[in-house]
Design a protein around this motif. Structure first.
Motif, PDB file in Angstrom:
ATOM      1  N   ASP A 110       0.857  -1.055  -0.207  1.00  0.00           N
ATOM      2  CA  ASP A 110      -0.061  -0.067  -0.040  1.00  0.00           C
ATOM      3  C   ASP A 110       0.977   1.200  -0.159  1.00  0.00           C
ATOM      4  N   PRO A 111       0.476   2.284  -0.854  1.00  0.00           N
ATOM      5  CA  PRO A 111       1.383   3.461  -1.044  1.00  0.00           C
ATOM      6  C   PRO A 111       1.745   4.129   0.447  1.00  0.00           C
ATOM      7  N   GLU A 112       0.806   4.152   1.194  1.00  0.00           N
ATOM      8  CA  GLU A 112       0.737   4.865   2.445  1.00  0.00           C
ATOM      9  C   GLU A 112       1.507   4.036   3.534  1.00  0.00           C
ATOM     10  N   VAL A 113       1.384   2.600   3.442  1.00  0.00           N
ATOM     11  CA  VAL A 113       2.414   1.886   4.295  1.00  0.00           C
ATOM     12  C   VAL A 113       3.849   1.939   3.920  1.00  0.00           C
ATOM     13  N   VAL A 114       3.959   2.100   2.428  1.00  0.00           N
ATOM     14  CA  VAL A 114       5.396   2.088   1.936  1.00  0.00           C
ATOM     15  C   VAL A 114       6.132   3.473   2.351  1.00  0.00           C
ATOM     16  N   ALA A 115       5.251   4.495   2.285  1.00  0.00           N
ATOM     17  CA  ALA A 115       5.889   5.910   2.835  1.00  0.00           C
ATOM     18  C   ALA A 115       5.991   5.772   4.240  1.00  0.00           C
ATOM     19  N   LEU A 116       5.237   5.213   5.117  1.00  0.00           N
ATOM     20  CA  LEU A 116       5.603   5.220   6.525  1.00  0.00           C
ATOM     21  C   LEU A 116       6.674   4.578   6.936  1.00  0.00           C
ATOM     22  N   GLN A 117       6.999   3.082   6.063  1.00  0.00           N
ATOM     23  CA  GLN A 117       8.199   2.577   6.132  1.00  0.00           C
ATOM     24  C   GLN A 117       9.336   3.189   5.796  1.00  0.00           C
ATOM     25  N   ARG A 118       9.289   3.956   4.776  1.00  0.00           N
ATOM     26  CA  ARG A 118      10.538   4.693   4.262  1.00  0.00           C
ATOM     27  C   ARG A 118      10.855   5.737   5.461  1.00  0.00           C
ATOM     28  N   MET A 119      10.019   6.369   6.074  1.00  0.00           N
ATOM     29  CA  MET A 119      10.062   7.511   6.878  1.00  0.00           C
ATOM     30  C   MET A 119      10.630   6.660   8.202  1.00  0.00           C
ATOM     31  N   VAL A 120      10.046   5.499   8.543  1.00  0.00           N
ATOM     32  CA  VAL A 120      10.794   4.680   9.748  1.00  0.00           C
ATOM     33  C   VAL A 120      11.866   4.621   9.598  1.00  0.00           C
ATOM     34  N   LEU A 121      12.391   3.914   8.560  1.00  0.00           N
ATOM     35  CA  LEU A 121      13.782   3.702   7.999  1.00  0.00           C
ATOM     36  C   LEU A 121      14.713   4.832   8.167  1.00  0.00           C
ATOM     37  N   GLN A 122      14.327   6.130   7.607  1.00  0.00           N
ATOM     38  CA  GLN A 122      15.138   7.154   7.715  1.00  0.00           C
ATOM     39  C   GLN A 122      15.312   7.467   9.140  1.00  0.00           C
ATOM     40  N   GLN A 123      14.368   7.526  10.139  1.00  0.00           N
ATOM     41  CA  GLN A 123      14.590   8.019  11.609  1.00  0.00           C
ATOM     42  C   GLN A 123      14.772   6.844  12.406  1.00  0.00           C
ATOM     43  N   SER A 124      15.159   5.702  12.079  1.00  0.00           N
ATOM     44  CA  SER A 124      15.360   4.537  13.010  1.00  0.00           C
ATOM     45  C   SER A 124      16.579   4.450  13.956  1.00  0.00           C
TER      46      SER A 124
END
Length: 216
Positions: A110-124
């Motif tokens: 899902d585009p929103e889920v992938v966008a959230l995952q991208r953000m989480v990875l950036q801030q992890s």
């Protein structure tokens, strides 16, 4: 004759319930986090986006991390509630498996889920709890739902596997991991419905039939 007090009472905006306010906050937070990122988003900005005071925001959520966790959980919960892993006796194992894998792929890609995952990875690195919460509320729950479906198929003697949880993780990885990585790290577009269905068909065939050449 209308009294001034009656006019003022009728003119007051209705008081929103905490449940309704929470929904507005979560929807506004999802948009703000996606645009600004986690680190750059302040609680003041989150409150302003939802049209409430910071005092109200802190009454509903103890802090930004708690709001982000609730927002992820809410979005994933809504997507997971739409996941229908067919388990009917009337559906053959291959058709049922394809339907189950498509449901999992629709969530993972899902585009929103992938966008959230991208953000989480950036801030992890700075906020490791974000990654843990995202994993527990999304990735792990998707695999758990599929594992439950697989156990039912084992019970019905349609497949023979030892560890449904491990197999579910493998199947979700086969279906979604490569397209996710391509989108997050390579900037590639997410697969179309036709591409997802073709990938699911291949994954189902690999799982059910294997790919070793038969000896002549």
């Amino acid at each position: 004759m209308k009294l001034d007090g009656d006019v003022r009472r009728r003119g007051r905006p209705p008081v929103r319930s905490d449940e309704e306010t929470t929904r507005i906050v979560l929807d506004a937070a999802r948009h703000t986090f996606a645009v600004e990122g986690y680190a750059a988003t302040s609680t003041e900005e989150l409150a302003r986006g939802a049209g409430i005071s910071t005092k109200t925001l802190y009454r509903l959520f103890p802090g930004k991390a708690a709001l982000f966790e609730a927002m992820c959980a809410d979005r994933l919960e809504r997507l997971l509630s739409a996941v229908d892993l067919q388990a009917s006796d009337e559906v053959d194992i291959e058709t049922g498996l394809r339907a189950a894998l498509i449901a999992c792929a629709d969530l993972a890609l899902d585009p929103e889920v992938v966008a959230l995952q991208r953000m989480v990875l950036q801030q992890s690195a700075t906020f490791p709890e974000l990654a843990a919460n995202f994993y527990n509320n999304g990735i792990a729950r998707t695999a758990k739902a599929l594992a439950g479906w697989l156990r039912l198929q084992v019970k019905r003697k349609r497949i023979a596997i030892d560890d449904a949880d491990e197999v579910a993780g493998m199947l979700v990885g086969m279906v979604a991991s490569a397209p996710q990585r391509a989108a997050i790290y390579g900037g590639k577009p997410l697969p179309s419905r036709k591409q997802i269905e073709r990938r699911v068909q291949t994954c189902a065939a690999l799982f059910l039939d294997g790919c070793r050449a038969k000896s002549s």
